[in-house]
Scaffold this motif. Structure first.
Motif, PDB file in Angstrom:
ATOM      1  N   MET A 282      52.632   6.063  71.648  1.00 57.64           N
ATOM      2  CA  MET A 282      51.435   5.518  72.326  1.00 57.64           C
ATOM      3  C   MET A 282      50.011   6.159  72.088  1.00 57.64           C
ATOM      4  O   MET A 282      49.942   7.458  71.776  1.00 57.64           O
ATOM      5  CB  MET A 282      51.681   5.352  73.896  1.00 57.64           C
ATOM      6  CG  MET A 282      52.873   4.989  74.206  1.00 57.64           C
ATOM      7  SD  MET A 282      53.393   5.238  75.769  1.00 57.64           S
ATOM      8  CE  MET A 282      54.023   7.097  75.927  1.00 57.64           C
ATOM      9  N   VAL A 283      49.011   5.316  71.998  1.00 54.22           N
ATOM     10  CA  VAL A 283      47.899   5.896  71.784  1.00 54.22           C
ATOM     11  C   VAL A 283      46.873   5.584  73.180  1.00 54.22           C
ATOM     12  O   VAL A 283      46.842   4.246  73.238  1.00 54.22           O
ATOM     13  CB  VAL A 283      46.943   5.567  70.428  1.00 54.22           C
ATOM     14  CG1 VAL A 283      45.535   6.063  70.357  1.00 54.22           C
ATOM     15  CG2 VAL A 283      47.858   5.706  69.461  1.00 54.22           C
TER      16      VAL A 283
ATOM     17  N   PRO B 116      41.470  -1.048  69.224  1.00 56.39           N
ATOM     18  CA  PRO B 116      40.644  -0.375  68.057  1.00 56.39           C
ATOM     19  C   PRO B 116      41.157   0.718  67.466  1.00 56.39           C
ATOM     20  O   PRO B 116      40.704   1.053  66.209  1.00 56.39           O
ATOM     21  CB  PRO B 116      39.685   0.297  69.108  1.00 56.39           C
ATOM     22  CG  PRO B 116      40.330   0.803  70.434  1.00 56.39           C
ATOM     23  CD  PRO B 116      41.061  -0.722  70.514  1.00 56.39           C
ATOM     24  N   VAL B 117      42.618   0.964  67.800  1.00 55.49           N
ATOM     25  CA  VAL B 117      43.091   2.058  67.030  1.00 55.49           C
ATOM     26  C   VAL B 117      44.559   1.240  66.400  1.00 55.49           C
ATOM     27  O   VAL B 117      45.083   0.469  67.297  1.00 55.49           O
ATOM     28  CB  VAL B 117      43.547   3.334  67.635  1.00 55.49           C
ATOM     29  CG1 VAL B 117      44.452   4.322  66.946  1.00 55.49           C
ATOM     30  CG2 VAL B 117      42.177   3.836  68.260  1.00 55.49           C
ATOM     31  N   ASN B 118      44.936   1.618  65.269  1.00 59.23           N
ATOM     32  CA  ASN B 118      46.013   1.137  64.598  1.00 59.23           C
ATOM     33  C   ASN B 118      47.117   2.258  64.496  1.00 59.23           C
ATOM     34  O   ASN B 118      46.782   3.093  63.784  1.00 59.23           O
ATOM     35  CB  ASN B 118      45.946   0.279  63.384  1.00 59.23           C
ATOM     36  CG  ASN B 118      47.055  -0.284  62.823  1.00 59.23           C
ATOM     37  OD1 ASN B 118      48.267  -0.467  63.519  1.00 59.23           O
ATOM     38  ND2 ASN B 118      46.951  -0.523  61.590  1.00 59.23           N
ATOM     39  N   ILE B 119      48.128   2.260  64.866  1.00 59.08           N
ATOM     40  CA  ILE B 119      49.232   3.133  64.605  1.00 59.08           C
ATOM     41  C   ILE B 119      49.945   2.675  63.220  1.00 59.08           C
ATOM     42  O   ILE B 119      50.487   1.511  63.079  1.00 59.08           O
ATOM     43  CB  ILE B 119      50.628   3.462  65.578  1.00 59.08           C
ATOM     44  CG1 ILE B 119      49.826   3.749  66.942  1.00 59.08           C
ATOM     45  CG2 ILE B 119      51.555   4.298  64.969  1.00 59.08           C
ATOM     46  CD1 ILE B 119      50.694   3.698  67.834  1.00 59.08           C
TER      47      ILE B 119
ATOM     48  N   LEU C 128      48.643  -0.705  70.056  1.00 63.31           N
ATOM     49  CA  LEU C 128      49.839  -1.219  70.410  1.00 63.31           C
ATOM     50  C   LEU C 128      51.046  -0.156  70.345  1.00 63.31           C
ATOM     51  O   LEU C 128      50.914   0.713  69.170  1.00 63.31           O
ATOM     52  CB  LEU C 128      50.381  -2.588  69.774  1.00 63.31           C
ATOM     53  CG  LEU C 128      49.663  -3.861  69.981  1.00 63.31           C
ATOM     54  CD1 LEU C 128      49.950  -4.571  68.992  1.00 63.31           C
ATOM     55  CD2 LEU C 128      50.153  -3.972  71.348  1.00 63.31           C
ATOM     56  N   PRO C 129      51.829   0.202  71.177  1.00 63.65           N
ATOM     57  CA  PRO C 129      52.764   1.210  71.155  1.00 63.65           C
ATOM     58  C   PRO C 129      53.957   0.829  69.845  1.00 63.65           C
ATOM     59  O   PRO C 129      53.885  -0.139  69.582  1.00 63.65           O
ATOM     60  CB  PRO C 129      53.624   1.280  72.322  1.00 63.65           C
ATOM     61  CG  PRO C 129      52.894   0.587  73.394  1.00 63.65           C
ATOM     62  CD  PRO C 129      52.068  -0.513  72.478  1.00 63.65           C
ATOM     63  N   MET C 130      54.614   1.910  69.275  1.00 66.33           N
ATOM     64  CA  MET C 130      55.137   1.556  68.352  1.00 66.33           C
ATOM     65  C   MET C 130      56.611   2.476  68.639  1.00 66.33           C
ATOM     66  O   MET C 130      56.407   3.639  69.194  1.00 66.33           O
ATOM     67  CB  MET C 130      54.833   2.264  66.798  1.00 66.33           C
ATOM     68  CG  MET C 130      55.855   1.873  65.754  1.00 66.33           C
ATOM     69  SD  MET C 130      55.006   2.311  64.182  1.00 66.33           S
ATOM     70  CE  MET C 130      53.812   0.933  64.002  1.00 66.33           C
ATOM     71  N   GLN C 131      57.716   2.002  68.260  1.00 66.91           N
ATOM     72  CA  GLN C 131      59.041   2.478  68.798  1.00 66.91           C
ATOM     73  C   GLN C 131      59.953   2.763  67.265  1.00 66.91           C
ATOM     74  O   GLN C 131      59.752   2.084  66.560  1.00 66.91           O
ATOM     75  CB  GLN C 131      59.850   1.829  69.643  1.00 66.91           C
ATOM     76  CG  GLN C 131      59.430   1.939  71.177  1.00 66.91           C
ATOM     77  CD  GLN C 131      60.260   1.520  72.086  1.00 66.91           C
ATOM     78  OE1 GLN C 131      60.041   1.414  73.092  1.00 66.91           O
ATOM     79  NE2 GLN C 131      61.419   0.864  71.773  1.00 66.91           N
ATOM     80  N   VAL C 132      60.495   4.069  67.281  1.00 64.14           N
ATOM     81  CA  VAL C 132      61.986   4.089  66.383  1.00 64.14           C
ATOM     82  C   VAL C 132      62.929   4.702  67.288  1.00 64.14           C
ATOM     83  O   VAL C 132      62.833   5.456  68.112  1.00 64.14           O
ATOM     84  CB  VAL C 132      61.226   4.882  65.376  1.00 64.14           C
ATOM     85  CG1 VAL C 132      60.234   4.163  64.416  1.00 64.14           C
ATOM     86  CG2 VAL C 132      60.801   6.322  65.721  1.00 64.14           C
TER      87      VAL C 132
END
Length: 180
Positions: A154-155, A35-38, A170-174
């Motif tokens: 992460m959310v 439901p949430v988008n990073i 979905l988690p995002m990494q940098v």
């Protein structure tokens, strides 16, 4: 995961298992959508410019933008299983996504030795279609290990100790590089 077991007294042979699987408050299991988008994760220096290489002692900020994109379609699904004789029967259904969603955006930074360097979080209640941006900052210690630091965003719905830890995005990494 919530597990409710009840027996229907009118049919003693019929045992009904109602399993409500709460997938991150509003995961749509059929499509794998969250439901949430990073929307974006940016690493900024003290002047607000994007940067990925930092020296010891420098301050950096992690800017995160999230959006509650859940459709009005399914929010979570549930299964009904019941046993009658030698057969199991199953049904499933959907519940619409809520108009408001409580989120907890977590920023976890791991050092090159895979130890937690920093942890930050920002709770926010979002309405459908709302976008939220924030930034958290840290100073790199003078004795910090040189190398690649992984920033994971992460959310979740809430902290695990409060019964949460369900992913809403979905988690995002940098990766940033710390040099001498």
């Amino acid at each position: 995961m919530i597990l409710e077991i009840m027996t229907i007294t009118a049919f003693p042979v019929l045992l009904v298992f109602v399993i409500s699987t709460y997938l991150g408050a509003t995961t749509t299991p059929m499509t794998g959508q969250y439901p949430v988008n990073i929307v974006k994760v940016r690493v900024l220096n003290e002047t607000g410019a994007e940067q990925v290489t930092f020296e010891r002692g420098q301050v950096f900020y992690v800017e995160v933008t999230i959006k509650y994109t859940a459709p009005t379609a399914p929010a979570y699904y549930y299964y009904y299983y019941y046993y009658y004789g030698y057969y199991y029967y199953g049904y499933y259904g959907y519940v619409p996504a809520p108009a408001q969603l409580s989120t907890l955006t977590i920023i976890r930074i791991m050092d090159p030795n895979n130890y937690v360097f920093a942890l930050g979080a920002s709770p926010k209640i979002l309405t459908r279609g709302e976008t939220y941006s924030f930034a958290l900052g840290w100073r790199i210690p003078m004795d910090a290990t040189v190398g690649d630091y992984t920033i994971k965003v992460m959310v979740w719905d809430t902290w695990i100790i409060y019964g949460g830890g369900n992913p809403l995005a979905l988690p995002m990494q940098v990766v940033i590089h710390v040099v001498e």
